[in-house]
Design a protein around this motif. Structure first.
Motif, short mmCIF file in Angstrom:
data_model
loop_
_atom_site.label_atom_id
_atom_site.label_comp_id
_atom_site.label_asym_id
_atom_site.label_seq_id
_atom_site.Cartn_x
_atom_site.Cartn_y
_atom_site.Cartn_z
N ALA A 294 -4.34 55.26 41.82
CA ALA A 294 -3.95 56.37 42.68
C ALA A 294 -5.12 57.35 42.81
N GLU A 295 -5.05 58.18 43.82
CA GLU A 295 -6.14 59.13 44.05
C GLU A 295 -6.32 60.04 42.85
N GLY A 296 -7.53 60.07 42.30
CA GLY A 296 -7.81 60.90 41.14
C GLY A 296 -7.53 60.23 39.81
N GLN A 297 -6.98 59.01 39.82
CA GLN A 297 -6.65 58.31 38.58
C GLN A 297 -7.82 57.46 38.14
N THR A 298 -8.14 57.51 36.85
CA THR A 298 -9.20 56.69 36.31
C THR A 298 -8.68 55.30 35.99
N MET A 299 -9.60 54.34 35.92
CA MET A 299 -9.23 52.96 35.58
C MET A 299 -9.27 52.72 34.08
N TRP A 300 -9.58 53.75 33.30
CA TRP A 300 -9.70 53.58 31.86
C TRP A 300 -8.96 54.70 31.15
N GLY A 301 -8.78 54.55 29.85
CA GLY A 301 -8.19 55.62 29.05
C GLY A 301 -6.80 55.31 28.55
N SER A 302 -6.28 56.23 27.76
CA SER A 302 -4.98 56.04 27.12
C SER A 302 -3.85 55.99 28.13
N GLY A 303 -4.01 56.69 29.26
CA GLY A 303 -2.96 56.66 30.27
C GLY A 303 -2.78 55.28 30.86
N VAL A 304 -3.90 54.58 31.09
CA VAL A 304 -3.84 53.21 31.62
C VAL A 304 -3.23 52.29 30.57
N GLU A 305 -3.56 52.48 29.30
CA GLU A 305 -2.99 51.66 28.23
C GLU A 305 -1.47 51.81 28.20
N ALA A 306 -0.99 53.04 28.38
CA ALA A 306 0.45 53.27 28.40
C ALA A 306 1.11 52.56 29.57
N VAL A 307 0.43 52.56 30.74
CA VAL A 307 0.95 51.86 31.91
C VAL A 307 1.03 50.36 31.64
N MET A 308 0.00 49.81 31.02
CA MET A 308 -0.03 48.38 30.73
C MET A 308 1.10 48.00 29.78
N LEU A 309 1.31 48.80 28.74
CA LEU A 309 2.39 48.51 27.80
C LEU A 309 3.75 48.62 28.48
N SER A 310 3.87 49.57 29.40
CA SER A 310 5.11 49.71 30.15
C SER A 310 5.37 48.47 30.99
N TRP A 311 4.32 47.94 31.62
CA TRP A 311 4.47 46.72 32.43
C TRP A 311 4.88 45.54 31.56
N LEU A 312 4.24 45.39 30.41
CA LEU A 312 4.59 44.29 29.51
C LEU A 312 6.03 44.41 29.01
N THR A 313 6.48 45.65 28.83
CA THR A 313 7.84 45.88 28.33
C THR A 313 8.89 45.73 29.41
N LEU A 314 8.63 46.34 30.57
CA LEU A 314 9.64 46.38 31.64
C LEU A 314 9.48 45.27 32.67
N GLY A 315 8.30 44.67 32.76
CA GLY A 315 8.08 43.63 33.76
C GLY A 315 8.01 42.23 33.20
N ILE A 316 7.18 42.02 32.17
CA ILE A 316 6.97 40.68 31.62
C ILE A 316 8.10 40.29 30.67
N ASN A 317 8.46 41.18 29.75
CA ASN A 317 9.45 40.82 28.73
C ASN A 317 10.80 40.40 29.31
N PRO A 318 11.34 41.07 30.33
CA PRO A 318 12.61 40.59 30.89
C PRO A 318 12.53 39.16 31.42
N LEU A 319 11.39 38.78 32.01
CA LEU A 319 11.22 37.41 32.47
C LEU A 319 11.21 36.44 31.28
N LEU A 320 10.55 36.84 30.20
CA LEU A 320 10.51 35.99 29.02
C LEU A 320 11.91 35.76 28.47
N VAL A 321 12.68 36.83 28.38
CA VAL A 321 14.05 36.71 27.84
C VAL A 321 14.90 35.81 28.74
N LYS A 322 14.78 35.99 30.06
CA LYS A 322 15.55 35.16 30.99
C LYS A 322 15.18 33.68 30.84
#
Length: 408
Positions: A294-322
């Protein structure tokens, strides 16, 4: 020996029949072209056309690659709640070689791509007698209810339709599934994806004309039909990015007036930026995962790490369980259910984060949940044996009520 030979022949015949009923053909048409949906932007959205948009391609690719590269194993529950990894025919099919042409990673990558994009991914179960010996992916499949209310699968392979019963098909569902079927992202997202494709096509059309908008020719003289046609043919020789910079000679009082268009308008920046973010919503992938910030958002840092963990939790894990639940329901023998189960190793998601993995292994070791050798297994290091295989726990903590009291 004769009985084994007959069973082998039956298995080969089944594989040949399966090859006629939807297996990816090297000589056939593109298996991603079926199932088109119209959009208000005027573009017909098919799996193939949707994948032509880079955001769709990368959303499907990243989801498929992450899921398919996670280790998958078959386990058996033992008395006392412990579990052991078992090596059976099914574990080899799921984790090593599902069929004679694909590795397990390739199989799960393709199945996840279908599941993510179309909402349903199907593979034919291959049997040798009564024993499951493989899974063969099917494309251009239409699941439907028969007169008895059960599912059956119509497979279209180069114009030939064949029908498979539900017990012959391993069927992964995407989001939804209220009627036994997954919901297609390209069907419900046709307007969003169609608008993105239209914006891409518009930008490409402008660039093909060297970012020059159409202009107008003016003249004090009246031209007849033949002269207009000749003039139009002349102008077309100067159109296109490959002809940018050519000099046009005008005569007989003709004057060219260009319609102005600045580069920012030509690139449709805001429209195309919004299209990427809109497409990402349909596939549950944060834009940062596919390289869009997004405009003004960096591609690095703790904020990006939190986004990645959120994706793994809310996006990837439900597919794994299914998918784990579907393996249990469709592939594990009835008599083994309740004891056997398949599981993807979520810890592999931490492989690229050495600090997180180190902290995880240390905490598991010091809390007594994992031995030193079990931790070395996860790092692909050789076992040391002896005390390294013993569970340990920190003993520096004590009860508050016992502080200051001497042992009697």
């Amino acid at each position: 020996m004769i009985r084994f030979f007959k069973a082998a022949v039956r298995g080969i015949r089944q594989e040949l029949r399966a090859g006629e009923s939807g297996w990816i053909s090297l000589n056939g048409s593109d298996p991603w072209t079926g199932g088109g949906y119209s959009s208000v932007a005027g573009k017909t959205v098919t799996p193939s056309s949707a994948l032509a948009f880079s955001a769709v391609w990368d959303c499907v690719r990243k989801t498929s690659q992450v899921l398919s590269t996670l280790p998958l194993a078959l386990y058996e529950k033992e008395d006392g709640g412990t579990r052991v990894k078992i090596e059976e025919d099914l574990s080899g099919i799921l984790a090593e070689s599902p069929n004679r042409e694909q590795t397990a990673v390739e199989f799960w990558e393709g199945m996840t791509a279908q599941q993510t994009l179309r909402g349903n991914a199907c593979a034919e179960k291959l049997f040798l007698g009564d024993r499951l010996v493989g899974l063969r992916p099917l494309l251009n499949v239409t699941p439907k209810r028969n007169q008895n209310g059960g599912l059956e699968y119509n497979v279209n392979d180069r114009g030939r339709i064949s029908t498979l019963p539900a017990d012959k098909v391993f069927h992964l569902r995407g989001f939804g599934g209220g009627d036994g079927l997954g919901m297609s992202a390209i069907k419900y997202g046709a307007n969003s994806i169609g608008s993105a494709l239209a914006a891409d096509e518009t930008a490409g059309s402008v660039f093909s004309n060297a970012m020059m908008a159409a202009g107008v020719l003016t003249s004090d003289q009246k031209l007849n039909d033949n002269q207009r046609a000749q003039l139009q043919a002349l102008l077309e020789t100067f159109m296109g990015s490959s002809r940018a910079g050519k000099t046009l000679t005008l005569e007989s009082g003709l004057k060219f007036q260009q319609l102005q268009m600045n580069p920012e308008d030509a690139q449709l920046l805001e429209t195309r930026r919004y299209s990427v973010e809109d497409v990402c919503r349909w596939f549950g992938v944060p834009p940062i995962v596919i390289g869009h910030s997004a405009e003004g958002q960096t591609m690095w840092g703790s904020g990006v790490e939190a986004v990645m963990l959120s994706w793994l939790t809310l996006g990837i894990n439900p597919l794994l369980v299914k998918n784990e639940a579907r393996i249990l329901k469709d592939l594990i023998p009835i008599e083994k259910r309740g004891r056997w189960y398949a599981e993807f190793n979520r810890e592999a998601m931490l492989q690229m984060d050495s600090k997180a993995k180190g902290d995880f292994l240390l905490k598991m070791r010091m809390a007594g949940f994992m031995s030193g050798d079990e931790g070395r297994d996860k790092l692909n290091l050789p076992r040391r044996g002896g005390n390294s295989d013993e569970l340990v726990v920190q003993t520096s903590l004590g009860l508050v009520d016992l502080l200051g009291k001497e042992d009697k």
